[in-house]
Design a protein around this motif. Structure first.
Motif, PDB file in Angstrom:
ATOM      1  N   ASN A 135       1.414   3.502   1.858  1.00  0.00           N
ATOM      2  CA  ASN A 135       1.759   3.872   2.669  1.00  0.00           C
ATOM      3  C   ASN A 135       3.261   3.301   3.551  1.00  0.00           C
ATOM      4  O   ASN A 135       3.126   2.543   4.551  1.00  0.00           O
ATOM      5  CB  ASN A 135       0.877   4.196   4.135  1.00  0.00           C
ATOM      6  CG  ASN A 135       0.191   2.349   5.226  1.00  0.00           C
ATOM      7  OD1 ASN A 135       0.641   1.716   3.947  1.00  0.00           O
ATOM      8  ND2 ASN A 135      -0.323   2.221   5.921  1.00  0.00           N
ATOM      9  N   THR A 179      -7.221  -8.563   1.701  1.00  0.00           N
ATOM     10  CA  THR A 179      -6.813  -8.033  -0.051  1.00  0.00           C
ATOM     11  C   THR A 179      -6.421  -8.674  -1.331  1.00  0.00           C
ATOM     12  O   THR A 179      -6.238  -8.383  -1.785  1.00  0.00           O
ATOM     13  CB  THR A 179      -4.924  -7.387   0.963  1.00  0.00           C
ATOM     14  OG1 THR A 179      -5.210  -6.811   2.146  1.00  0.00           O
ATOM     15  CG2 THR A 179      -4.049  -6.514  -0.309  1.00  0.00           C
ATOM     16  N   THR A 182       2.999  -0.572   4.186  1.00  0.00           N
ATOM     17  CA  THR A 182       3.060  -1.636   4.181  1.00  0.00           C
ATOM     18  C   THR A 182       2.296  -3.082   3.205  1.00  0.00           C
ATOM     19  O   THR A 182       1.654  -2.499   2.318  1.00  0.00           O
ATOM     20  CB  THR A 182       1.674  -1.818   4.870  1.00  0.00           C
ATOM     21  OG1 THR A 182       1.506  -0.808   6.019  1.00  0.00           O
ATOM     22  CG2 THR A 182       1.044  -2.872   5.767  1.00  0.00           C
ATOM     23  N   ALA A 202       0.852  -6.530   2.483  1.00  0.00           N
ATOM     24  CA  ALA A 202      -0.457  -6.757   2.951  1.00  0.00           C
ATOM     25  C   ALA A 202       0.558  -8.233   1.691  1.00  0.00           C
ATOM     26  O   ALA A 202      -0.565  -9.457   2.673  1.00  0.00           O
ATOM     27  CB  ALA A 202      -1.612  -6.378   2.571  1.00  0.00           C
ATOM     28  N   PHE A 243       1.014  -1.293   0.138  1.00  0.00           N
ATOM     29  CA  PHE A 243       0.213   0.016   0.383  1.00  0.00           C
ATOM     30  C   PHE A 243       0.953   1.252  -0.007  1.00  0.00           C
ATOM     31  O   PHE A 243       1.997   0.970   0.561  1.00  0.00           O
ATOM     32  CB  PHE A 243      -1.075   0.062   1.131  1.00  0.00           C
ATOM     33  CG  PHE A 243      -2.217  -0.826   1.092  1.00  0.00           C
ATOM     34  CD1 PHE A 243      -2.953  -0.447   0.419  1.00  0.00           C
ATOM     35  CD2 PHE A 243      -2.034  -2.141   1.926  1.00  0.00           C
ATOM     36  CE1 PHE A 243      -4.320  -1.349   0.024  1.00  0.00           C
ATOM     37  CE2 PHE A 243      -2.833  -2.922   1.921  1.00  0.00           C
ATOM     38  CZ  PHE A 243      -3.821  -2.898   0.611  1.00  0.00           C
ATOM     39  N   HIS A 278     -11.583 -16.590  10.182  1.00  0.00           N
ATOM     40  CA  HIS A 278     -10.551 -16.828  11.268  1.00  0.00           C
ATOM     41  C   HIS A 278     -11.011 -17.704  11.985  1.00  0.00           C
ATOM     42  O   HIS A 278      -9.675 -18.204  12.971  1.00  0.00           O
ATOM     43  CB  HIS A 278     -11.167 -15.245  12.752  1.00  0.00           C
ATOM     44  CG  HIS A 278     -10.661 -13.829  11.950  1.00  0.00           C
ATOM     45  ND1 HIS A 278     -11.242 -13.088  11.669  1.00  0.00           N
ATOM     46  CD2 HIS A 278      -9.112 -13.321  12.347  1.00  0.00           C
ATOM     47  CE1 HIS A 278     -10.233 -12.368  11.494  1.00  0.00           C
ATOM     48  NE2 HIS A 278      -9.366 -12.346  11.912  1.00  0.00           N
ATOM     49  N   SER A 294      -3.729 -14.953  10.937  1.00  0.00           N
ATOM     50  CA  SER A 294      -4.044 -13.971  11.993  1.00  0.00           C
ATOM     51  C   SER A 294      -4.446 -12.787  11.414  1.00  0.00           C
ATOM     52  O   SER A 294      -3.910 -12.518  10.577  1.00  0.00           O
ATOM     53  CB  SER A 294      -2.675 -13.721  13.191  1.00  0.00           C
ATOM     54  OG  SER A 294      -1.658 -13.585  12.066  1.00  0.00           O
ATOM     55  N   SER A 295      -4.923 -11.444  12.448  1.00  0.00           N
ATOM     56  CA  SER A 295      -5.509 -10.963  11.763  1.00  0.00           C
ATOM     57  C   SER A 295      -4.350  -9.567  11.542  1.00  0.00           C
ATOM     58  O   SER A 295      -3.402  -9.678  11.897  1.00  0.00           O
ATOM     59  CB  SER A 295      -6.219  -9.901  12.543  1.00  0.00           C
ATOM     60  OG  SER A 295      -6.994  -8.807  13.047  1.00  0.00           O
ATOM     61  N   GLY A 296      -4.578  -8.810  10.114  1.00  0.00           N
ATOM     62  CA  GLY A 296      -3.752  -8.015   9.510  1.00  0.00           C
ATOM     63  C   GLY A 296      -2.458  -8.416   7.993  1.00  0.00           C
ATOM     64  O   GLY A 296      -2.096  -8.123   8.432  1.00  0.00           O
ATOM     65  N   CYS A 297      -2.877 -10.137   8.859  1.00  0.00           N
ATOM     66  CA  CYS A 297      -1.925 -11.734   7.229  1.00  0.00           C
ATOM     67  C   CYS A 297      -2.637 -10.931   5.735  1.00  0.00           C
ATOM     68  O   CYS A 297      -1.265 -12.095   5.213  1.00  0.00           O
ATOM     69  CB  CYS A 297      -1.730 -12.756   7.981  1.00  0.00           C
ATOM     70  SG  CYS A 297      -3.751 -13.563   7.780  1.00  0.00           S
ATOM     71  N   GLY A 298      -2.936 -10.635   5.415  1.00  0.00           N
ATOM     72  CA  GLY A 298      -3.845 -10.430   3.668  1.00  0.00           C
ATOM     73  C   GLY A 298      -4.429 -10.836   3.194  1.00  0.00           C
ATOM     74  O   GLY A 298      -4.539 -11.200   2.175  1.00  0.00           O
ATOM     75  N   LYS A 299      -5.560 -11.520   3.887  1.00  0.00           N
ATOM     76  CA  LYS A 299      -6.761 -12.555   3.656  1.00  0.00           C
ATOM     77  C   LYS A 299      -7.613 -11.703   2.999  1.00  0.00           C
ATOM     78  O   LYS A 299      -7.421 -11.962   1.755  1.00  0.00           O
ATOM     79  CB  LYS A 299      -7.028 -13.171   4.991  1.00  0.00           C
ATOM     80  CG  LYS A 299      -6.747 -13.680   5.382  1.00  0.00           C
ATOM     81  CD  LYS A 299      -7.331 -14.361   6.908  1.00  0.00           C
ATOM     82  CE  LYS A 299      -7.885 -13.617   8.323  1.00  0.00           C
ATOM     83  NZ  LYS A 299      -6.878 -12.888   8.374  1.00  0.00           N
TER      84      LYS A 299
HETATM   85  N1  LIG Z   1      -6.229   0.294   2.052  1.00  0.00           N
HETATM   86  C1  LIG Z   1      -4.717   0.591   2.623  1.00  0.00           C
HETATM   87  N2  LIG Z   1      -3.845   1.213   3.499  1.00  0.00           N
HETATM   88  C2  LIG Z   1      -2.823   0.547   3.883  1.00  0.00           C
HETATM   89  N3  LIG Z   1      -3.209  -0.535   4.241  1.00  0.00           N
HETATM   90  C3  LIG Z   1      -3.546  -1.819   4.470  1.00  0.00           C
HETATM   91  C4  LIG Z   1      -4.651  -1.172   3.752  1.00  0.00           C
HETATM   92  N4  LIG Z   1      -5.771  -2.180   3.682  1.00  0.00           N
HETATM   93  C5  LIG Z   1      -5.347  -2.936   5.055  1.00  0.00           C
HETATM   94  N5  LIG Z   1      -3.736  -2.263   5.153  1.00  0.00           N
HETATM   95  C6  LIG Z   1      -3.020  -3.485   5.714  1.00  0.00           C
HETATM   96  O1  LIG Z   1      -2.220  -4.568   5.091  1.00  0.00           O
HETATM   97  C7  LIG Z   1      -2.877  -6.154   6.269  1.00  0.00           C
HETATM   98  C8  LIG Z   1      -3.354  -6.667   5.791  1.00  0.00           C
HETATM   99  O2  LIG Z   1      -4.820  -5.973   5.560  1.00  0.00           O
HETATM  100  P1  LIG Z   1      -6.390  -7.575   5.423  1.00  0.00           P
HETATM  101  O3  LIG Z   1      -6.871  -6.212   6.184  1.00  0.00           O
HETATM  102  O4  LIG Z   1      -5.836  -7.863   4.433  1.00  0.00           O
HETATM  103  O5  LIG Z   1      -5.697  -7.832   6.437  1.00  0.00           O
HETATM  104  P2  LIG Z   1      -6.715  -9.284   6.985  1.00  0.00           P
HETATM  105  O6  LIG Z   1      -6.177 -10.304   7.264  1.00  0.00           O
HETATM  106  O7  LIG Z   1      -7.335  -9.624   6.233  1.00  0.00           O
HETATM  107  O8  LIG Z   1      -6.827  -8.889   8.252  1.00  0.00           O
HETATM  108  P3  LIG Z   1      -8.067  -9.510   9.453  1.00  0.00           P
HETATM  109  O9  LIG Z   1      -8.149 -10.898   9.476  1.00  0.00           O
HETATM  110  O10 LIG Z   1      -8.017  -8.115  10.888  1.00  0.00           O
HETATM  111  O11 LIG Z   1      -9.305  -8.255   8.928  1.00  0.00           O
HETATM  112  C9  LIG Z   1      -2.579  -4.984   7.081  1.00  0.00           C
HETATM  113  O12 LIG Z   1      -1.544  -4.605   8.199  1.00  0.00           O
HETATM  114  C10 LIG Z   1      -3.581  -3.447   7.519  1.00  0.00           C
HETATM  115  O13 LIG Z   1      -3.763  -2.765   8.252  1.00  0.00           O
END
Ligand SMILES: Nc1ncnc2c1ncn2[C@@H]1O[C@H](COP(=O)(O)OP(=O)(O)OP(=O)(O)O)[C@@H](O)[C@H]1O
Length: 370
Positions: free
Chosen positions: A13, A43, A15, A17, A11, A194, A36-41
């Protein structure tokens, strides 16, 4: 059907993903993404319908590079279900479901007829179709969400924690419904959750991610439970990994014999030979008959919970076919594990042809450690 080839998402910023993801999601199968949360699922899921664009790499759906297709058109051909159902609050349930067929140019009458058909498919009444979303329970709203995603009959369905907001009982019902629907519809489904139990229950294959968008292992539920690629996967699957594997095996192969006569416990049947209860000289206890399709886990549970140590086996009509002992079930439970481990080999990577990144357990472990 859906292929990720060296896909990376960073992204603006900074990150990352999703990191160098190569993964095949077979046609007509359910691929579950966990981690786990935030691991990119999410995305990963949203790159399939171009709600998020990859930084590099290629994603193909049905052999076609998604970036070469019109995004709006692509989205209309891919069903999408999210946790909060995403329904339009000021439209009736029926009109919500009819939205996509209308967008696709079907006449109003045809779109509504299709919506009415789908209401029934997902187990809702015609009366529910006349209500507004807020007049339905959370579980019912999720059913509407599924019906709406199916309205254009898309070959691909993306589901992002669709059952995350409902209680465990309704969640199990919705999972059952999805499995039933999938038998009929044979969609290619990508499902984010999850919940490991949900993943094991629904997945034909499960892809486990770790923070930073690394795919650690992709395998069938049985393979994953029998041979986690590393400690991260083993921890993620939880302490009851052994029991979870038994939930995937059925009772069908466990031997059965005639019901005991003259022992401590007698199985009392009705005139149609359906079990009523167990009886001893001075006690009567309930019986929980099991069918061949029931899991070894259910059998193990019954064998330790029942003071008889016996399992009454019945056919699809509930008529007694025989009785299995606690020992029979335990022996088979052990065997199920040995077989799963033997069958698994080292096929734990993402690619079914073993070609690209993460093509072996070693590859997956190396990737995870990098
Ligand atoms: N639009 C964005 N801009 C910047 N960072 C982002 C954006 N969308 C997601 N992220 C970051 O990318 C990483 C993956 O996010 P993602 O939503 O894909 O995770 P996830 O595994 O689905 O999480 P969760 O289980 O909490 O829903 C995280 O660190 C999140 O903060």
């Amino acid at each position: 059907m859906i292929q990720f080839d060296a896909v990376h998402k960073r992204f603006p910023n900074g990150t990352t993903a999703v990191h160098d993801l190569s993964l095949d999601m077979p046609e007509g199968g359910v691929t579950v993404l966990v981690g786990s949360s935030g691991c990119g699922k999410t995305t990963t899921l949203r790159m399939i319908n171009r709600m998020v664009e990859p930084t590099s790499g290629t994603i193909r759906v049905g052999g076609k590079d998604v970036t070469r297709q019109d995004a709006a058109e692509l989205r209309r051909s891919i069903g999408y279900v999210i946790q909060q159902s995403g329904l339009f609050p000021h439209r009736t349930v029926l009109d919500n479901i009819a939205t996509v067929p209308l967008l696709l140019g079907h006449g109003r009458r045809r779109a509504r007829a299709r919506a009415a058909e789908l209401l029934e498919t997902v187990g809702l009444t015609a009366e529910a179709g006349k209500r507004y979303p807020h007049q339905l329970s959370g579980g019912q709203q999720q059913r509407v969400g599924v019906a709406r995603a199916l309205a254009a009959d898309p070959p691909v369905l993306l589901m992002d924690e669709p059952f995350g907001a409902v209680d465990p009982v309704v969640r199990t019902q919705l999972q059952d419904e999805l499995l039933r629907l999938q038998k009929e519809l044979n969609k290619t489904i990508v499902f984010v959750t999850h919940d490991v139990d949900e993943a094991v229950r629904l997945g034909d294959q499960i892809a486990i991610f770790r923070t930073g968008g690394h795919l650690v292992q992709c395998a069938t539920p049985a393979e994953l439970l029998a041979r986690p690629a590393d400690g991260f996967v083993a921890d993620f699957l939880g302490a009851e990994r052994g029991l979870k594997l038994l939930s995937l095996k059925t009772l069908a192969d466990v031997p059965q014999g005639p019901a005991p006569e003259g022992g401590t416990w007698t199985l009392v049947l009705d005139e149609a030979r359906k079990p009523l209860h167990w009886a001893s000289k001075d006690a009567e206890i309930p019986v929980r008959p099991l069918k061949d399709v029931d899991s070894l886990l259910a059998a193990l549970d019954e064998s330790v919970a029942s003071p008889t140590g016996l399992i009454a086996r019945v056919d699809a009509d509930g008529v007694l076919t025989g009785v299995s002992s606690r020992d029979d079930v335990h022996t088979h439970a052990g065997r199920a594990h040995t077989e799963a481990r033997a069958r698994t080999g080292v096929q734990t990577g993402a690619r079914t042809d073993g070609s690209a990144a993460g093509g072996s357990a070693t590859g997956a472990e190396t990737g995870a450690a990098a």
